[in-house]
Design a protein around this motif. Structure first.
Motif, PDB file in Angstrom:
ATOM      1  N   GLY A  94     -10.086   2.573   0.588  1.00  9.94           N
ATOM      2  CA  GLY A  94      -9.260   2.512  -0.604  1.00  9.94           C
ATOM      3  C   GLY A  94      -9.688   1.360  -1.501  1.00  9.94           C
ATOM      4  O   GLY A  94     -10.066   0.289  -1.018  1.00  9.94           O
ATOM      5  N   GLN A  95      -9.622   1.588  -2.824  1.00 11.77           N
ATOM      6  CA  GLN A  95      -9.981   0.570  -3.804  1.00 11.77           C
ATOM      7  C   GLN A  95      -8.791   0.389  -4.742  1.00 11.77           C
ATOM      8  O   GLN A  95      -8.452   1.301  -5.510  1.00 11.77           O
ATOM      9  CB  GLN A  95     -11.207   1.007  -4.615  1.00 11.77           C
ATOM     10  N   ARG A  96      -8.158  -0.773  -4.679  1.00 12.17           N
ATOM     11  CA  ARG A  96      -6.927  -0.980  -5.437  1.00 12.17           C
ATOM     12  C   ARG A  96      -7.162  -0.965  -6.944  1.00 12.17           C
ATOM     13  O   ARG A  96      -8.089  -1.591  -7.441  1.00 12.17           O
ATOM     14  CB  ARG A  96      -6.276  -2.296  -5.018  1.00 12.17           C
ATOM     15  N   VAL A 125     -12.024   5.768  -2.489  1.00 15.46           N
ATOM     16  CA  VAL A 125     -10.933   6.437  -3.197  1.00 15.46           C
ATOM     17  C   VAL A 125     -10.115   5.368  -3.913  1.00 15.46           C
ATOM     18  O   VAL A 125      -9.691   4.380  -3.285  1.00 15.46           O
ATOM     19  CB  VAL A 125     -10.032   7.226  -2.224  1.00 15.46           C
ATOM     20  N   ASP A 126      -9.890   5.534  -5.212  1.00 17.98           N
ATOM     21  CA  ASP A 126      -9.016   4.623  -5.949  1.00 17.98           C
ATOM     22  C   ASP A 126      -7.569   4.844  -5.520  1.00 17.98           C
ATOM     23  O   ASP A 126      -7.112   5.989  -5.427  1.00 17.98           O
ATOM     24  CB  ASP A 126      -9.138   4.854  -7.452  1.00 17.98           C
ATOM     25  N   ASN A 179       0.851  -1.193   0.000  1.00 21.68           N
ATOM     26  CA  ASN A 179       0.000   0.000   0.000  1.00 21.68           C
ATOM     27  C   ASN A 179       0.882   1.236   0.000  1.00 21.68           C
ATOM     28  O   ASN A 179       1.554   1.513   0.986  1.00 21.68           O
ATOM     29  CB  ASN A 179      -0.888   0.026   1.244  1.00 21.68           C
ATOM     30  N   PRO A 180       0.921   2.019  -1.073  1.00 20.92           N
ATOM     31  CA  PRO A 180       1.794   3.199  -1.122  1.00 20.92           C
ATOM     32  C   PRO A 180       1.365   4.266  -0.117  1.00 20.92           C
ATOM     33  O   PRO A 180       0.223   4.745  -0.165  1.00 20.92           O
ATOM     34  CB  PRO A 180       1.624   3.701  -2.557  1.00 20.92           C
ATOM     35  N   PRO A 181       2.229   4.676   0.798  1.00 27.62           N
ATOM     36  CA  PRO A 181       1.881   5.734   1.749  1.00 27.62           C
ATOM     37  C   PRO A 181       1.544   7.065   1.090  1.00 27.62           C
ATOM     38  O   PRO A 181       0.882   7.905   1.706  1.00 27.62           O
ATOM     39  CB  PRO A 181       3.148   5.852   2.613  1.00 27.62           C
ATOM     40  N   SER A 182       1.971   7.271  -0.136  1.00 25.86           N
ATOM     41  CA  SER A 182       1.639   8.502  -0.841  1.00 25.86           C
ATOM     42  C   SER A 182       0.134   8.669  -1.030  1.00 25.86           C
ATOM     43  O   SER A 182      -0.344   9.775  -1.324  1.00 25.86           O
ATOM     44  CB  SER A 182       2.329   8.537  -2.209  1.00 25.86           C
ATOM     45  N   GLU A 183      -0.639   7.595  -0.857  1.00 16.81           N
ATOM     46  CA  GLU A 183      -2.088   7.657  -0.979  1.00 16.81           C
ATOM     47  C   GLU A 183      -2.773   8.154   0.298  1.00 16.81           C
ATOM     48  O   GLU A 183      -3.967   8.469   0.286  1.00 16.81           O
ATOM     49  CB  GLU A 183      -2.654   6.267  -1.325  1.00 16.81           C
ATOM     50  N   LEU A 184      -2.049   8.236   1.406  1.00 16.63           N
ATOM     51  CA  LEU A 184      -2.663   8.587   2.686  1.00 16.63           C
ATOM     52  C   LEU A 184      -3.338   9.963   2.685  1.00 16.63           C
ATOM     53  O   LEU A 184      -4.454  10.096   3.196  1.00 16.63           O
ATOM     54  CB  LEU A 184      -1.632   8.490   3.815  1.00 16.63           C
ATOM     55  N   PRO A 185      -2.716  11.022   2.144  1.00 21.35           N
ATOM     56  CA  PRO A 185      -3.402  12.322   2.143  1.00 21.35           C
ATOM     57  C   PRO A 185      -4.750  12.291   1.426  1.00 21.35           C
ATOM     58  O   PRO A 185      -5.709  12.939   1.873  1.00 21.35           O
ATOM     59  CB  PRO A 185      -2.402  13.239   1.432  1.00 21.35           C
ATOM     60  N   ALA A 186      -4.853  11.536   0.330  1.00 21.08           N
ATOM     61  CA  ALA A 186      -6.121  11.450  -0.388  1.00 21.08           C
ATOM     62  C   ALA A 186      -7.173  10.700   0.422  1.00 21.08           C
ATOM     63  O   ALA A 186      -8.376  10.992   0.331  1.00 21.08           O
ATOM     64  CB  ALA A 186      -5.916  10.766  -1.736  1.00 21.08           C
TER      65      ALA A 186
END
Length: 249
Positions: A128-130, A200-201, A103-110
């Motif tokens: 989250g939806q992969r 969120v994708d 799971n990329p941490p860069s997705e956390l703000p979104a």
């Protein structure tokens, strides 16, 4: 007091944990005040020592370890790890992600953004939806089948409940009934309690090192029992809420 608590359930993720924490700091430091809680679920590969050393220079990092009745390290599973981390959290918004680095941490703000936005009081969970899942074909097919069956029975409007990237309100999560593997049914459980669920994708990537702690057969066998249990919980939800009557003057 941090606004956000990032909870990571992890078992034997020594090859991945330091890099994952670096990525979390890079993604979240410009956005919010946060803490990171790693829940060590019975690791024996030295992951805890990596975390202890890192805690000396990262005051927002906390380490929990699962123990049995004798005080020895024990494994309780992913849902137990999430639950332990949320109970210990200081932030009112929780973000979760897996410890394997997929799971990329860069997705956390979104993920946290919908819960921090004005007028978001009724949103309880952001799931989250992969997209572009980086797993073996057998795992992707098994997951697709499980999600299809789950969606048909629970009608939770979520195509991918197995994604570790989620954000939710701490008090709402702690009000849910706890059971092992509950992390796979959070959209249905939050909806059961009257919360809105946003989606969120998110990206997905290959495991950096180590090996998975679960296989398709294990997930399938427990999933049948869990699905029937969650369906029962949805049918037996509380259908009325109290409204206090004001005293007449």
């Amino acid at each position: 007091m941090p606004e956000i608590s990032i909870v990571i359930p992890a078992k034997n993720e020594a090859p991945n944990i330091a890099g994952l924490l670096d990525e979390i700091d890079a993604a979240c430091a410009p956005v919010c005040d946060y803490e990171v809680i790693v829940v060590d679920d019975g690791s024996d590969d030295g992951m805890d020592q990596i975390l202890r050393e890192r805690m000396e220079t990262h005051p927002n990092l906390r380490l929990l370890q699962h123990l049995n009745a004798a005080g020895q390290r024990a494994s309780g599973g992913q849902s137990a790890g999430v639950h332990s981390g949320v109970r210990a959290a200081k932030g009112h918004i929780i973000c979760t992600l897996d410890g394997d680095g997929q799971n990329p941490p860069s997705e956390l703000p979104a993920l946290m953004a919908p819960l921090r936005a004005e007028g978001s009081e009724m949103i309880g969970l952001v799931a989250g939806q992969r997209v572009g899942r980086q797993d073996t074909m057998s795992k992707k097919l098994a997951s697709k089948l499980a999600n299809k069956i789950r969606g048909a029975i629970l009608k939770d409007g979520t195509r991918d409940t197995g994604c570790g990237l989620k954000a939710f309100r701490r008090e709402a999560f702690l009000a849910l009934p706890y059971f092992d593997h509950m992390h796979r049914y959070l959209p249905a459980l939050f909806s059961r309690d009257g919360w809105q669920v946003a989606h969120v994708d998110v990206a997905h990537r290959s495991r950096g090192g180590g090996s998975s702690n679960y296989n398709n057969l294990q997930r399938g066998l427990v999933g049948i029992v869990d699905l029937m249990g969650v369906a029962w919980l949805l049918r037996r939800r509380k259908k009325a809420q109290p409204g206090e009557v004001a005293r007449e003057e």
